[in-house]
Design a protein around this motif. Structure first.
Motif, PDB file in Angstrom:
ATOM      1  N   ARG A  92     -14.886  43.323  19.880  1.00 14.09           N
ATOM      2  CA  ARG A  92     -14.673  41.987  20.438  1.00 14.09           C
ATOM      3  C   ARG A  92     -13.290  41.464  20.043  1.00 14.09           C
ATOM      4  O   ARG A  92     -12.560  40.898  20.875  1.00 14.09           O
ATOM      5  N   VAL A  93     -12.911  41.672  18.778  1.00  8.81           N
ATOM      6  CA  VAL A  93     -11.593  41.252  18.308  1.00  8.81           C
ATOM      7  C   VAL A  93     -10.494  42.014  19.059  1.00  8.81           C
ATOM      8  O   VAL A  93      -9.472  41.445  19.439  1.00  8.81           O
ATOM      9  N   ILE A  94     -10.714  43.297  19.270  1.00 14.90           N
ATOM     10  CA  ILE A  94      -9.714  44.111  19.976  1.00 14.90           C
ATOM     11  C   ILE A  94      -9.567  43.656  21.429  1.00 14.90           C
ATOM     12  O   ILE A  94      -8.449  43.597  21.959  1.00 14.90           O
ATOM     13  N   LYS A  95     -10.675  43.306  22.050  1.00 14.68           N
ATOM     14  CA  LYS A  95     -10.601  42.819  23.426  1.00 14.68           C
ATOM     15  C   LYS A  95      -9.839  41.500  23.496  1.00 14.68           C
ATOM     16  O   LYS A  95      -9.095  41.251  24.457  1.00 14.68           O
ATOM     17  N   GLU A  96     -10.007  40.653  22.486  1.00 17.81           N
ATOM     18  CA  GLU A  96      -9.225  39.417  22.425  1.00 17.81           C
ATOM     19  C   GLU A  96      -7.745  39.720  22.302  1.00 17.81           C
ATOM     20  O   GLU A  96      -6.902  39.073  22.941  1.00 17.81           O
ATOM     21  N   LEU A  97      -7.413  40.706  21.473  1.00 25.24           N
ATOM     22  CA  LEU A  97      -6.023  41.111  21.313  1.00 25.24           C
ATOM     23  C   LEU A  97      -5.440  41.608  22.628  1.00 25.24           C
ATOM     24  O   LEU A  97      -4.329  41.224  23.015  1.00 25.24           O
ATOM     25  N   ARG A  98      -6.193  42.411  23.332  1.00 26.65           N
ATOM     26  CA  ARG A  98      -5.699  42.945  24.603  1.00 26.65           C
ATOM     27  C   ARG A  98      -5.500  41.811  25.619  1.00 26.65           C
ATOM     28  O   ARG A  98      -4.537  41.822  26.391  1.00 26.65           O
ATOM     29  N   SER A  99      -6.393  40.842  25.599  1.00 29.12           N
ATOM     30  CA  SER A  99      -6.263  39.698  26.496  1.00 29.12           C
ATOM     31  C   SER A  99      -5.000  38.916  26.184  1.00 29.12           C
ATOM     32  O   SER A  99      -4.267  38.491  27.097  1.00 29.12           O
ATOM     33  N   GLU A 100      -4.711  38.749  24.896  1.00 29.24           N
ATOM     34  CA  GLU A 100      -3.496  38.046  24.494  1.00 29.24           C
ATOM     35  C   GLU A 100      -2.245  38.809  24.923  1.00 29.24           C
ATOM     36  O   GLU A 100      -1.246  38.209  25.317  1.00 29.24           O
ATOM     37  N   LEU A 101      -2.307  40.131  24.855  1.00 30.50           N
ATOM     38  CA  LEU A 101      -1.150  40.943  25.253  1.00 30.50           C
ATOM     39  C   LEU A 101      -0.889  40.827  26.749  1.00 30.50           C
ATOM     40  O   LEU A 101       0.251  40.979  27.205  1.00 30.50           O
ATOM     41  N   ASN A 102      -1.948  40.581  27.518  1.00 27.97           N
ATOM     42  CA  ASN A 102      -1.814  40.494  28.968  1.00 27.97           C
ATOM     43  C   ASN A 102      -1.414  39.104  29.448  1.00 27.97           C
ATOM     44  O   ASN A 102      -1.081  38.910  30.616  1.00 27.97           O
ATOM     45  N   ASP A 103      -1.477  38.112  28.544  1.00 25.31           N
ATOM     46  CA  ASP A 103      -1.126  36.729  28.925  1.00 25.31           C
ATOM     47  C   ASP A 103       0.383  36.582  29.172  1.00 25.31           C
ATOM     48  O   ASP A 103       1.180  37.253  28.551  1.00 25.31           O
TER      49      ASP A 103
END
Length: 250
Positions: free
Chosen positions: A239-250
């Motif tokens: 879940r934390v990693i998915k949040e990180l990936r979402s932030e990278l895509n912002d």
């Protein structure tokens, strides 16, 4: 495609997480059944690749577990690490058409007089193996016999593997940001993997610099290598990693 892009093309996502199967158990049946369960937990919770390793089990357990995981025809990369006998990693990676393999040290762990032999070892075995190689430098539990600087050894390592793994001194021990930053400074365009001590608390900071992570002990119910893989812990981490990936895509 440069070396970094080529290695990362194995994975379908940014900042991939490689989960380790340690082959814990007291009998052949128990070891295989635990491995099957842990593989299922990883797949169901979105781990991006699986590394099969004889951390506890012996070579025959490892090959049997690889035979099993290959029958699943998973859509994620599968790798192998044969601890203490590097040649068998190449053998299994080739025999089972695995996507990647790990060797805990590719430079600096032998006496200087043996470095030419080590260089030839990698040239010989890599010539027949298509699997991408993750190689450790100044890796946990490995002897440090090099007379070269860490900067020199890192450059040598880039000639022997496709990605470099960085750890501190022990399994589960957090890899220091100082060491990660040193490795990245010397390897600005080379794949860098943090391979020990990644947690939900430090994952974002470490993966802001590293390209991927190998996780084993932290997925266990005890957060130690002696524990059992916990679906709850894997789900929480991913879940934390998915949040990180979402932030990278912002």
């Amino acid at each position: 495609m440069n070396k970094k892009e080529e290695f990362l093309s194995l994975f379908n996502v940014k900042k991939p997480i490689i989960g380790v199967i340690h082959l814990k158990g007291d009998t052949d049946e128990e070891i295989l059944n635990r491995a099957k369960n842990e593989i299922s937990i990883y797949v169901e919770n979105g781990v991006d690749a699986i590394l099969m390793e004889n951390y506890y089990g012996h070579y025959n357990h490892l090959e049997t577990a690889i035979q099993y995981i290959k029958t699943l025809e998973l859509k994620i990369p599968i790798g192998v690490n044969v601890l203490n006998v590097d040649a068998l990693g190449f053998y299994l990676a080739t025999k089972y058409s695995l996507d990647f393999m790990q060797i805990d040290s590719v430079v600096g762990h032998v006496k200087p007089r043996d470095e030419p032999s080590l260089k030839m070892f990698f040239e010989l075995y890599r010539s027949d193996c298509k699997a991408k190689l993750i190689g450790g430098v100044r890796f946990k539990y490995q002897p440090m016999l090099s007379e070269k600087t860490i900067e020199e050894d890192l450059q040598l390592a880039t000639e022997r593997c496709d990605a470099i793994a960085v750890t501190e001194n022990a399994t589960g021990e957090a890899t220091s940001m100082a060491k990660i930053e040193l490795f990245r400074k010397e390897l600005p365009d080379f794949p860098l993997i943090v391979a020990a001590g990644v947690t939900t608390e430090n994952a974002k900071e470490q993966l802001a610099i590293c390209d991927a992570a190998i996780v084993g002990s932290y997925f266990k119910d005890t957060r130690k290598d002696t524990g059992d893989v916990s679906a709850e812990h894997v789900a929480e981490f991913m879940r934390v990693i998915k949040e990180l990936r979402s932030e990278l895509n912002d």
